[in-house]
Design a protein around this motif. Structure first.
Motif, PDB file in Angstrom:
ATOM      1  N   ARG A 530      20.562  -6.964 -80.391  1.00 39.49           N
ATOM      2  CA  ARG A 530      19.958  -7.072 -79.062  1.00 39.49           C
ATOM      3  C   ARG A 530      20.673  -8.117 -78.218  1.00 39.49           C
ATOM      4  NH1 ARG A 530      14.728  -9.506 -77.241  1.00 39.49           N
ATOM      5  NH2 ARG A 530      14.245  -8.505 -75.248  1.00 39.49           N
ATOM      6  N   LEU A 531      21.180  -9.174 -78.846  1.00 38.45           N
ATOM      7  CA  LEU A 531      21.885 -10.206 -78.090  1.00 38.45           C
ATOM      8  C   LEU A 531      23.186  -9.671 -77.515  1.00 38.45           C
ATOM      9  CD1 LEU A 531      21.390 -13.274 -80.478  1.00 38.45           C
ATOM     10  CD2 LEU A 531      19.915 -12.478 -78.610  1.00 38.45           C
ATOM     11  N   VAL A 532      23.780  -8.715 -78.224  1.00 43.06           N
ATOM     12  CA  VAL A 532      25.041  -8.135 -77.770  1.00 43.06           C
ATOM     13  C   VAL A 532      24.816  -7.080 -76.693  1.00 43.06           C
ATOM     14  CG1 VAL A 532      27.088  -6.850 -78.510  1.00 43.06           C
ATOM     15  CG2 VAL A 532      26.086  -8.569 -80.024  1.00 43.06           C
ATOM     16  N   THR A 533      23.772  -6.305 -76.853  1.00 42.79           N
ATOM     17  CA  THR A 533      23.570  -5.146 -75.973  1.00 42.79           C
ATOM     18  C   THR A 533      22.685  -5.428 -74.759  1.00 42.79           C
ATOM     19  OG1 THR A 533      21.680  -4.401 -77.317  1.00 42.79           O
ATOM     20  CG2 THR A 533      23.864  -3.570 -77.928  1.00 42.79           C
ATOM     21  N   ALA A 534      22.040  -6.589 -74.716  1.00 50.72           N
ATOM     22  CA  ALA A 534      21.119  -6.888 -73.607  1.00 50.72           C
ATOM     23  C   ALA A 534      21.863  -6.889 -72.266  1.00 50.72           C
ATOM     24  CB  ALA A 534      20.435  -8.234 -73.832  1.00 50.72           C
ATOM     25  N   THR A 535      21.271  -6.280 -71.273  1.00 50.15           N
ATOM     26  CA  THR A 535      21.853  -6.241 -69.933  1.00 50.15           C
ATOM     27  C   THR A 535      21.388  -7.438 -69.117  1.00 50.15           C
ATOM     28  OG1 THR A 535      19.992  -4.966 -69.062  1.00 50.15           O
ATOM     29  CG2 THR A 535      21.836  -3.718 -70.020  1.00 50.15           C
ATOM     30  N   ALA A 536      22.059  -7.650 -67.992  1.00 51.70           N
ATOM     31  CA  ALA A 536      21.658  -8.741 -67.097  1.00 51.70           C
ATOM     32  C   ALA A 536      20.237  -8.529 -66.598  1.00 51.70           C
ATOM     33  CB  ALA A 536      22.632  -8.818 -65.923  1.00 51.70           C
ATOM     34  N   GLU A 537      19.863  -7.276 -66.356  1.00 53.60           N
ATOM     35  CA  GLU A 537      18.502  -6.985 -65.905  1.00 53.60           C
ATOM     36  C   GLU A 537      17.481  -7.364 -66.967  1.00 53.60           C
ATOM     37  OE1 GLU A 537      21.051  -4.976 -65.742  1.00 53.60           O
ATOM     38  OE2 GLU A 537      21.403  -4.937 -63.563  1.00 53.60           O
ATOM     39  N   GLU A 538      17.812  -7.107 -68.249  1.00 49.63           N
ATOM     40  CA  GLU A 538      16.884  -7.447 -69.325  1.00 49.63           C
ATOM     41  C   GLU A 538      16.731  -8.959 -69.443  1.00 49.63           C
ATOM     42  OE1 GLU A 538      16.127  -6.528 -74.090  1.00 49.63           O
ATOM     43  OE2 GLU A 538      17.899  -5.729 -73.076  1.00 49.63           O
ATOM     44  N   VAL A 539      17.814  -9.695 -69.273  1.00 52.29           N
ATOM     45  CA  VAL A 539      17.734 -11.153 -69.329  1.00 52.29           C
ATOM     46  C   VAL A 539      16.837 -11.672 -68.213  1.00 52.29           C
ATOM     47  CG1 VAL A 539      19.048 -13.292 -69.083  1.00 52.29           C
ATOM     48  CG2 VAL A 539      19.983 -11.405 -70.440  1.00 52.29           C
ATOM     49  N   LEU A 540      16.981 -11.127 -67.008  1.00 49.73           N
ATOM     50  CA  LEU A 540      16.144 -11.554 -65.898  1.00 49.73           C
ATOM     51  C   LEU A 540      14.672 -11.227 -66.174  1.00 49.73           C
ATOM     52  CD1 LEU A 540      18.354 -10.524 -62.840  1.00 49.73           C
ATOM     53  CD2 LEU A 540      17.884 -12.839 -63.661  1.00 49.73           C
ATOM     54  N   ARG A 541      14.406 -10.063 -66.773  1.00 51.94           N
ATOM     55  CA  ARG A 541      13.031  -9.682 -67.078  1.00 51.94           C
ATOM     56  C   ARG A 541      12.409 -10.651 -68.082  1.00 51.94           C
ATOM     57  NH1 ARG A 541      10.971  -7.361 -71.217  1.00 51.94           N
ATOM     58  NH2 ARG A 541      12.977  -6.609 -72.022  1.00 51.94           N
ATOM     59  N   VAL A 542      13.181 -10.999 -69.140  1.00 51.52           N
ATOM     60  CA  VAL A 542      12.684 -11.920 -70.158  1.00 51.52           C
ATOM     61  C   VAL A 542      12.389 -13.280 -69.545  1.00 51.52           C
ATOM     62  CG1 VAL A 542      13.313 -13.199 -72.230  1.00 51.52           C
ATOM     63  CG2 VAL A 542      13.782 -10.743 -72.102  1.00 51.52           C
ATOM     64  N   ARG A 543      13.290 -13.746 -68.694  1.00 50.69           N
ATOM     65  CA  ARG A 543      13.073 -15.051 -68.055  1.00 50.69           C
ATOM     66  C   ARG A 543      11.837 -15.012 -67.160  1.00 50.69           C
ATOM     67  NH1 ARG A 543      17.787 -18.690 -67.698  1.00 50.69           N
ATOM     68  NH2 ARG A 543      17.094 -19.321 -65.619  1.00 50.69           N
ATOM     69  N   ALA A 544      11.653 -13.918 -66.478  1.00 53.87           N
ATOM     70  CA  ALA A 544      10.479 -13.810 -65.603  1.00 53.87           C
ATOM     71  C   ALA A 544       9.195 -13.814 -66.413  1.00 53.87           C
ATOM     72  CB  ALA A 544      10.582 -12.527 -64.775  1.00 53.87           C
ATOM     73  N   GLU A 545       9.205 -13.137 -67.563  1.00 54.52           N
ATOM     74  CA  GLU A 545       8.010 -13.120 -68.417  1.00 54.52           C
ATOM     75  C   GLU A 545       7.672 -14.505 -68.934  1.00 54.52           C
ATOM     76  OE1 GLU A 545       9.019 -10.317 -71.402  1.00 54.52           O
ATOM     77  OE2 GLU A 545       8.600  -8.547 -70.164  1.00 54.52           O
ATOM     78  N   LEU A 546       8.686 -15.352 -69.062  1.00 49.78           N
ATOM     79  CA  LEU A 546       8.474 -16.726 -69.519  1.00 49.78           C
ATOM     80  C   LEU A 546       8.206 -17.675 -68.350  1.00 49.78           C
ATOM     81  CD1 LEU A 546      11.283 -16.873 -72.243  1.00 49.78           C
ATOM     82  CD2 LEU A 546       8.817 -16.953 -72.665  1.00 49.78           C
ATOM     83  N   GLY A 547       8.181 -17.134 -67.146  1.00 48.80           N
ATOM     84  CA  GLY A 547       7.905 -17.960 -65.979  1.00 48.80           C
ATOM     85  C   GLY A 547       9.088 -18.782 -65.530  1.00 48.80           C
TER      86      GLY A 547
END
Length: 735
Positions: A530-547
């Protein structure tokens, strides 16, 4: 001139080779060289030798293009040796600290043809047994001698590694190692017979590793018949040398029969159907090589064995062995019975229920395996996570015909994702799943009661690249191994069919820490896909979920657990750390999954910028969200390095941790980035920008090349294709 040339052959010893080489190169004697011979080993042994040769000019690595066996590999090293003396040290053994000082002093003082040194047998259960040195030499000989002056010298173990040999003496003698098993026999005995100057150093120099798995002494097969060929070489050579060695024939003959009986008496070498034939060959050699004047036969039971061999009485010999084994079994059972005598525990409703469920489990074991059922678990049933979760997801995609079922604790049911089938630990469904599953996948061990059924496949995924020592290696660090049941651990390890590793280093360490007959799949860690395949959009989503906002700098602080210091927390002050990060800094703090959570109250100014993420179900989310990782000796550094983002090793108790808990390598000397030894140093690293400076980036690249090369986003797929679909390994991979 180089005093000692060490010849170290390597074949399937990657778990032990580093310890061997370090024990040689760390000696306080400078005039040595090491010739490491990779005997076309299928594991990482050749790469380890090349690594050491690249950083130490005393090491010379040789790669053979085909496997030639231990004897010929030693010959290759001998041909390249330049030292006055040659010491053949096996790649899975290691030298005692500082022993080389006394060895070198003795060599220079007496200039022997052969110097015999003492050793201990270092067993896999961390016990040691002394050699026969004290029995053979009650008092060390004064000066050098010839074998005919002390023929009892032959009672010392006839290996190549407990003796140093003058290289010119070997060349003039023309003595080489023969191919095949038991190659030491036709080398060591002729060497002693020909030597004019033998010396003995009554100092333990070699730790002779008694491996639990992988050694020929624990391998059954007809290759043990090669011992006869080696002894035939000895006696044919004595025939060539003629009267000069006739007076040694009785002692050599006695050693030959002793050796044959030792091999035959080891039930792990000669299978029952081969024993009669092996005995017949002993009798044939007895009659062929018996000296005209006889030989010093042993007394007692051993002498009786010799007489039965001479008469060819296999049935009597076999009956004698059976009687002795029955006596030993009776004694062991008596000891076990005495140990088990204990007060009867008070019965409770819970214990009665558990007993009924175990009976249910045993009944389910009698039913056929479910050929479509795979059972998954992680972290002692804490929920859906880690490598097993990644494998589960890949199996749903690539092998939809396989039904995956998770085991979770009752209090963790709410963490299971929608659509994932599960059973609750301790329920009848749990016992039924464990009994019937074709595949069992876990990142820790299943409970001791779980049986390894014929046809079932157990997959141990592990849950990190090891910094701290693990498994059997913990026996050397008792402070960190309190309460460890090593015998129980090995019973659990014996259930493994596959061991998943993320890199060659892990493969080497697991092989030593968990010695058993499993197959290693060196494919990368599935959870890191998952660390290799994660997209920039997914990273932004994860950060948003963490506030976490767009412009905020996120630091993830994830220290490891100190088993030897329960409740210990490294010195870390979030407020001061945030002051250095500045107003855009955010701090995620994740404790180990045991019980190290920092529950101190936060100042109002900290509460919005510091978040305890210890309970977050997917650590991969935290890695994706973080801009920098701060850790100490946690395997988190290996996973986070896949992202190629800055890492800081904060190791305030490094020396104490290294000595008490034990480590496999020095993370402060070979770090994945900048290193801080105090909290003040940690603040300075961030304040000065050294966290992202060129030296830290270079260290990270070297670290990634060593540990992250296999993490390409397809590790879980490789596991599924090999384990569930039965596809062969990809060419060039260790699986």
């Amino acid at each position: 001139m180089t005093l000692i040339s060490f010849v170290v052959p390597a074949f399937r010893v990657q778990g032990y080779l580093r310890e061997c080489l370090d024990s040689i190169l760390g000696q306080p004697v400078a005039d040595i060289e090491v010739i490491g011979v990779d005997d076309c080993s299928p594991d990482g042994s050749g790469d380890i030798l090349a690594e050491y040769a690249a950083r130490d000019r005393r090491v010379h690595a040789v790669r053979l293009t085909e496997n030639v066996g231990l004897g010929p590999a030693r010959n290759v090293g001998l041909d390249r040796a330049a030292g006055e003396y040659v010491w053949f040290v096996d790649g899975d053994d290691w030298l005692a600290p500082d022993c080389l000082t006394e060895v070198a002093q003795r060599l220079r003082a007496t200039r022997p043809d052969v110097l015999l040194v003492d050793h201990v047998r270092a067993h896999w259960d961390d016990t040691t047994t002394r050699s026969a040195m004290a029995e053979v030499f009650a008092e060390p000989p004064a000066g050098t001698f010839r074998l005919r002056d002390r023929p009892d010298t032959m009672r010392l173990l006839h290996t190549a590694w407990n003796r140093l040999v003058r290289r010119r003496f070997l060349i003039e003698l023309g003595l080489r190692f023969a191919p095949g098993w038991y190659e030491d026999v036709s080398f060591s005995y002729p060497m002693l017979m020909a030597a004019e100057r033998i010396d003995v150093l009554d100092v333990v120099c070699v730790n002779y590793r008694q491996r639990r798995a992988g050694a020929i002494t624990r391998t059954r097969g007809d290759r043990h018949f090669e011992v006869f060929t080696q002894w035939h070489r000895v006696f044919r050579l004595m025939d060539e040398w003629g009267p000069a060695v006739d007076d040694l024939r009785p002692a050599v003959f006695e050693r030959m029969i002793w050796h044959y009986l030792t091999v035959l008496g080891n039930g792990q070498r000669i299978a029952p159907e081969l024993r009669r034939g092996f005995f017949a060959q002993i009798t044939a050699d007895y009659r062929r090589w018996l000296p005209p004047g006889g030989y010093p036969a042993p007394r007692g039971i051993e002498g009786l064995k010799h007489r039965l061999v001479a008469a060819g009485r296999w049935r009597t010999f076999s009956a004698l062995r059976t009687a002795h084994r029955a006596r030993d079994v009776t004694r062991r059972r008596a000891r076990t019975t005495r140990r088990r005598v204990a007060p009867v525990a008070r019965r409770t409703t819970r214990l009665a229920r558990d007993a009924l469920l175990r009976e249910y489990y045993r009944a389910e074991l009698r039913r056929p395996l479910d050929p479509t059922l795979a059972v998954y678990a992680a972290y002692w049933y804490r929920g859906y996570s880690d490598n097993p979760a990644a494998i589960y997801e890949a199996a749903r995609r690539l092998a939809p015909q396989i039904r995956g079922v998770w085991i979770v604790r009752r209090d963790r049911v709410h963490t299971v994702p929608a659509g994932v089938e599960y059973v609750v630990a301790g329920t009848p469904a749990y016992y039924r799943a464990l009994a019937r599953a074709r595949w069992l996948v876990n990142n820790v061990n299943f409970p001791d009661f779980v049986r390894k059924r014929p046809g079932s496949v157990h997959v141990q995924t592990h849950h990190g690249t090891p910094v701290k020592v693990m498994g059997l290696d913990q026996r050397r660090y008792p402070v960190g191994a309190v309460g460890m049941d090593f015998a129980g651990l090995l019973r659990r390890v014996d259930r493994w069919d596959y061991s998943i590793t993320s890199n060659s280093f892990s493969t080497q360490m697991w092989e030593r820490a968990y010695p058993a007959a499993y197959t290693t799949l060196e494919v990368g860690y599935p959870r890191n896909d998952r660390l290799v395949t994660a997209t920039a959009e997914e990273v932004l989503r994860v950060r948003a979920e963490l506030g976490i906002g767009l412009g905020e700098q996120v630091v993830l602080y994830a220290p490891t657990h100190r088993e030897h210091l329960p409740g210990y927390r490294p010195p870390f002050e979030p407020g001061r750390f945030l002051d250095v990060l500045g107003p855009t800094g955010r701090l995620l703090m994740r404790s180990h999954y045991f019980h190290d959570r920092d529950r101190r109250a936060r100042r109002p100014a900290e509460r919005e910028r510091v978040r305890d993420v210890s309970g977050h179900p997917r650590v991969e989310d935290l890695y994706l969200a973080a801009d920098v990782l701060v850790t100490d000796y946690s395997s988190a550094m290996f996973d986070y390095a896949v992202l190629d983002r800055p890492i800081v090793v904060y190791a305030p108790d490094w020396e104490a941790y290294r000595l008490a808990r034990g480590v496999y390598f020095d993370v402060t000397a070979e770090p994945p980035g900048a290193v801080a030894r105090t909290f003040a140093d940690l603040l300075d690293l961030f304040r000065s920008g050294q966290v992202t400076a060129e030296p830290a980036a270079k260290a990270r690249q070297q670290f990634r090349a060593r540990f992250c090369a296999l993490d390409d986003g397809h590790a879980a797929e490789r596991v599924v294709r090999r384990v569930f679909l039965g596809e062969p390994p990809e060419p060039g991979r260790a699986c």
